[in-house]
Scaffold this motif. Structure first.
Motif, mmCIF file in Angstrom:
data_model
loop_
_atom_site.group_PDB
_atom_site.id
_atom_site.type_symbol
_atom_site.label_atom_id
_atom_site.label_comp_id
_atom_site.label_asym_id
_atom_site.label_seq_id
_atom_site.Cartn_x
_atom_site.Cartn_y
_atom_site.Cartn_z
ATOM 1 N N LEU A 81 0.828 -1.215 0.000
ATOM 2 C CA LEU A 81 0.000 0.000 0.000
ATOM 3 C C LEU A 81 0.858 1.258 0.000
ATOM 4 N N ALA A 82 1.954 1.229 0.749
ATOM 5 C CA ALA A 82 2.850 2.385 0.781
ATOM 6 C C ALA A 82 3.461 2.635 -0.599
ATOM 7 N N VAL A 85 0.813 4.324 -2.805
ATOM 8 C CA VAL A 85 0.633 5.738 -2.448
ATOM 9 C C VAL A 85 1.830 6.564 -2.895
ATOM 10 N N LEU A 89 1.895 9.534 -5.679
ATOM 11 C CA LEU A 89 2.357 10.891 -5.351
ATOM 12 C C LEU A 89 3.442 11.341 -6.319
#
Length: 135
Positions: A81-82, A85, A89
């Motif tokens: 998930l990181a 994200v 970004l």
């Protein structure tokens, strides 16, 4: 089945690492703004590559018995998930002017960021499948 999923997670993480590194390896024009491309946004693409290396090690540690499978599953999900994200970004922070300042032979760079995002999502999905198999 969980060993196969862990292997798939390792492979997906390593493929992501290679895809992140492709511009470094392929774009040889010294005037190409590679450093600005990789440093775009608040996190940059190198953070995704760093997490991909960690994810590969995490996926390997479960089947080898170096860590509890449920702990590995949790860490893998968080890392996946990181990466999604952070890659989003980074990809959305790249200015179009920067993309079009690459030489014509590197026009494919326009799609590279989305390939990184897609592969990050693959790692996250595989981590979720691994967590489901383990728990």
């Amino acid at each position: 089945m969980k060993d196969a999923v862990a292997t798939a997670g390792t492979v997906a993480s390593l493929v992501l690492l290679v895809v992140v590194a492709v511009p470094y390896l392929v774009v040889t024009n010294p005037e190409a703004p590679l450093s600005a491309y990789y440093a775009a946004g608040s996190v940059g693409a190198n953070s995704v590559a760093f997490l991909a290396v960690i994810a590969a090690v995490v996926f390997l540690s479960g089947p080898r018995g170096n860590a509890e499978p449920d702990l590995v599953a949790g860490i893998a999900v968080v890392l996946g998930l990181a990466m999604v994200v952070l890659s989003l970004l980074w990809a959305t922070a790249i200015d179009e002017t920067l993309l079009f300042s690459f030489p014509p032979e590197a026009a494919w760079i326009e799609y590279h960021r989305w390939a990184v995002v897609a592969l990050s999502a693959v790692v996250a999905v595989v981590a979720g499948v691994y967590a489901r198999e383990v728990l």
